[in-house]
Design an enzyme around this catalytic site. Structure first.
Site, PDB file in Angstrom:
ATOM      1  N   ARG A  52       0.889  -1.177   0.000  1.00  0.00           N
ATOM      2  CA  ARG A  52       0.000   0.000   0.000  1.00  0.00           C
ATOM      3  C   ARG A  52       0.917   1.214   0.000  1.00  0.00           C
ATOM      4  O   ARG A  52       1.682   1.426   0.948  1.00  0.00           O
ATOM      5  CB  ARG A  52      -0.912   0.001   1.224  1.00  0.00           C
ATOM      6  CG  ARG A  52      -1.555   1.362   1.438  1.00  0.00           C
ATOM      7  CD  ARG A  52      -2.671   1.358   2.442  1.00  0.00           C
ATOM      8  NE  ARG A  52      -3.849   0.705   1.915  1.00  0.00           N
ATOM      9  CZ  ARG A  52      -5.072   0.818   2.447  1.00  0.00           C
ATOM     10  NH1 ARG A  52      -5.257   1.556   3.524  1.00  0.00           N
ATOM     11  NH2 ARG A  52      -6.093   0.202   1.913  1.00  0.00           N
ATOM     12  N   ASP A  62     -17.315   7.204  -1.548  1.00  0.00           N
ATOM     13  CA  ASP A  62     -16.036   7.069  -0.849  1.00  0.00           C
ATOM     14  C   ASP A  62     -15.719   8.428  -0.228  1.00  0.00           C
ATOM     15  O   ASP A  62     -16.382   9.436  -0.530  1.00  0.00           O
ATOM     16  CB  ASP A  62     -14.947   6.653  -1.868  1.00  0.00           C
ATOM     17  CG  ASP A  62     -13.585   6.380  -1.226  1.00  0.00           C
ATOM     18  OD1 ASP A  62     -13.522   6.184   0.010  1.00  0.00           O
ATOM     19  OD2 ASP A  62     -12.575   6.363  -1.968  1.00  0.00           O
ATOM     20  N   GLN A  71     -10.087  -3.900  -3.342  1.00  0.00           N
ATOM     21  CA  GLN A  71     -11.373  -3.388  -2.894  1.00  0.00           C
ATOM     22  C   GLN A  71     -12.446  -3.633  -3.955  1.00  0.00           C
ATOM     23  O   GLN A  71     -13.550  -4.105  -3.657  1.00  0.00           O
ATOM     24  CB  GLN A  71     -11.258  -1.874  -2.613  1.00  0.00           C
ATOM     25  CG  GLN A  71     -12.542  -1.260  -2.113  1.00  0.00           C
ATOM     26  CD  GLN A  71     -12.902  -1.718  -0.720  1.00  0.00           C
ATOM     27  OE1 GLN A  71     -12.093  -1.612   0.197  1.00  0.00           O
ATOM     28  NE2 GLN A  71     -14.111  -2.238  -0.534  1.00  0.00           N
ATOM     29  N   ARG A  76     -13.580  -8.452   1.776  1.00  0.00           N
ATOM     30  CA  ARG A  76     -12.160  -8.226   1.490  1.00  0.00           C
ATOM     31  C   ARG A  76     -11.365  -9.493   1.818  1.00  0.00           C
ATOM     32  O   ARG A  76     -10.472  -9.904   1.079  1.00  0.00           O
ATOM     33  CB  ARG A  76     -11.617  -7.056   2.327  1.00  0.00           C
ATOM     34  CG  ARG A  76     -12.157  -5.683   1.954  1.00  0.00           C
ATOM     35  CD  ARG A  76     -11.640  -5.218   0.600  1.00  0.00           C
ATOM     36  NE  ARG A  76     -10.198  -5.158   0.541  1.00  0.00           N
ATOM     37  CZ  ARG A  76      -9.453  -4.139   0.984  1.00  0.00           C
ATOM     38  NH1 ARG A  76     -10.036  -3.086   1.501  1.00  0.00           N
ATOM     39  NH2 ARG A  76      -8.129  -4.166   0.884  1.00  0.00           N
ATOM     40  N   HIS A  97      -7.294   0.818  -6.430  1.00  0.00           N
ATOM     41  CA  HIS A  97      -7.526  -0.021  -5.237  1.00  0.00           C
ATOM     42  C   HIS A  97      -8.209  -1.308  -5.716  1.00  0.00           C
ATOM     43  O   HIS A  97      -9.396  -1.550  -5.441  1.00  0.00           O
ATOM     44  CB  HIS A  97      -8.411   0.757  -4.258  1.00  0.00           C
ATOM     45  CG  HIS A  97      -8.413   0.217  -2.861  1.00  0.00           C
ATOM     46  ND1 HIS A  97      -7.643  -0.854  -2.459  1.00  0.00           N
ATOM     47  CD2 HIS A  97      -9.116   0.618  -1.748  1.00  0.00           C
ATOM     48  CE1 HIS A  97      -7.861  -1.092  -1.175  1.00  0.00           C
ATOM     49  NE2 HIS A  97      -8.750  -0.225  -0.727  1.00  0.00           N
ATOM     50  N   CYS A 120     -16.443   1.730   0.725  1.00  0.00           N
ATOM     51  CA  CYS A 120     -15.265   0.899   1.019  1.00  0.00           C
ATOM     52  C   CYS A 120     -14.786   1.035   2.462  1.00  0.00           C
ATOM     53  O   CYS A 120     -14.071   0.170   2.946  1.00  0.00           O
ATOM     54  CB  CYS A 120     -14.135   1.218   0.045  1.00  0.00           C
ATOM     55  SG  CYS A 120     -13.487   2.882   0.185  1.00  0.00           S
TER      56      CYS A 120
HETATM   57  N1   CP Z   1     -11.219  -0.049   2.472  1.00  0.00           N
HETATM   58  C1   CP Z   1      -9.940  -0.106   2.877  1.00  0.00           C
HETATM   59  O1   CP Z   1      -9.011  -0.325   2.089  1.00  0.00           O
HETATM   60  O2   CP Z   1      -9.780   0.072   4.205  1.00  0.00           O
HETATM   61  P1   CP Z   1      -8.386   0.320   4.961  1.00  0.00           P
HETATM   62  O3   CP Z   1      -7.843   1.634   4.453  1.00  0.00           O
HETATM   63  O4   CP Z   1      -8.730   0.359   6.400  1.00  0.00           O
HETATM   64  O5   CP Z   1      -7.446  -0.796   4.627  1.00  0.00           O
HETATM   65  N1  NVA Z   2      -9.964   6.692  -1.593  1.00  0.00           N
HETATM   66  C1  NVA Z   2      -9.615   6.297  -0.252  1.00  0.00           C
HETATM   67  C2  NVA Z   2      -9.852   4.849  -0.048  1.00  0.00           C
HETATM   68  C3  NVA Z   2      -9.542   4.357   1.340  1.00  0.00           C
HETATM   69  C4  NVA Z   2      -9.713   2.881   1.509  1.00  0.00           C
HETATM   70  C5  NVA Z   2      -8.169   6.660   0.040  1.00  0.00           C
HETATM   71  O1  NVA Z   2      -7.319   6.475  -0.837  1.00  0.00           O
HETATM   72  O2  NVA Z   2      -7.885   7.151   1.135  1.00  0.00           O
END
Ligand code: CP
Ligand code: NVA
Length: 305
Positions: free
Chosen positions: A102, A224, A132, A292, A129, A264
């Site tokens: 990540r 989101d 997700q 997930r 993502h 999400c």
């Molecule tokens: N939806 C999601 O990716 O959650 P986190 O940022 O908590 O991993």
């Molecule tokens: N768009 C959001 C998704 C979090 C899971 C971010 O990147 O923070």
């Protein structure tokens, strides 16, 4: 399988994606049958941003498949500063069997994949993502019984999640309608890709600035956060720009009467969604979060076995 990294849903064929979603549903139904599928395998988890769901679902998921994880916090590696990306990749290659990352720049995920022999899984970048989106389409299939022709509306920022939803929706033949404020549309390259690829599956992708147009008769309504991780400095300005895009009961009333609401998570109640909607009977956000785990177990099996 067309490739052994999982960087974007668009890298995979419809058959691959649908196969992984179907397997995720089977794993969810009979988890014990999969308990040794990745026995003894190690998955490194590199995080440069915070996480609840991604961290826990990968950690628990690899364990449930007979393997284990090695968590690497932002300060542990200091990617590209303490050590170059190719060197990080080549070291991990010798010690673990898979790598989830990540990070901010999408290029970092691509570079890790290029310089390692082990599968690299994108656990969110500024661009996409994909894990997700896999869990989301699995949830839509479970709740609505079909994906082809499903009317999936997304209201808010044309961000990383929006990109992966377009990738998945196109491959799975969905009717994706997105409403964003002007200037916050998904990247042009993603829309061009969608235009070129949607004919093969009968998918439709439509972008508008009008949330009511996007949500009209929708089977699924998705939103989101307005400011993603890394955009904290813009949060206040975005609150004003995105206010007309809040998903509230009035907006939900334009969707089909049996529409589901998904998000999400994490969610900011009374910003992108009202508490009334996210805590309503229509909301399936915690089933979606659980998925997930199952979706990523299917992804790991296909990549690491
Ligand atoms: N939806 C999601 O990716 O959650 P986190 O940022 O908590 O991993
Ligand atoms: N768009 C959001 C998704 C979090 C899971 C971010 O990147 O923070």
């Amino acid at each position: 399988m067309t490739r052994r990294d999982f960087i974007d849903v668009s890298d995979y064929t419809t058959e691959d994606i649908r196969g992984m979603i179907d397997e995720a549903i089977a794993i969810k139904a009979r988890p014990a049958e999969y308990a040794k599928r990745l026995e003894g395998q190690a998955l490194a988890l590199i995080f440069e941003k915070p996480s609840l769901r991604t961290r826990v679902s990968f950690d628990v998921g690899i364990h449930q498949l007979g393997g284990f994880s090695v968590y690497l916090a932002p300060t542990d590696i200091n990617l590209g500063v303490r050590e170059s990306i190719p060197d990080v990749a080549k070291n991990l290659d010798r010690m673990v069997q898979g790598l989830m990352v990540r990070t901010f720049s999408h290029q970092i995920a691509l570079d890790l994949a290029e310089h390692s022999e082990i599968p690299v899984i994108n656990g969110l970048t500024d661009f996409s993502h994909p894990c997700q989106a896999m869990a989301d389409y699995m949830t839509m299939l479970e709740k609505k019984g079909r994906l082809e022709g499903l009317k999936m509306s997304y209201v808010g920022d044309g961000n990383n999640l929006a990109h992966s939803l377009i990738h998945g929706g196109v491959r799975l033949g969905c009717h994706v309608r997105m409403a964003t404020p002007e200037g916050y549309e998904p990247d042009a390259e993603v829309l061009e890709w969608a235009e070129a690829e949607s004919k093969a599956t009968g998918a439709k992708v439509e972008i508008t600035n009008d949330p009511v147009v996007a949500v009209k008769n929708a089977d699924v309504v998705y939103t989101d956060v307005w400011a993603s991780m890394g955009q904290e400095i813009e949060a206040q300005a975005r609150r004003e720009i995105f206010q007309p895009y809040q998903v509230d009961s009035d907006l939900m009333a334009h969707a089909a009467s049996d529409a589901i609401f998904i998000h999400c998570l994490p969610a900011y109640r009374e910003e992108e969604v009202t508490a009334e909607v996210i805590d309503s009977e229509q909301s399936v956000v915690f089933d979606q979060a659980e998925n997930r785990l199952h979706a990523q177990k299917a992804i790991m099996i296909r990549l690491m076995e």
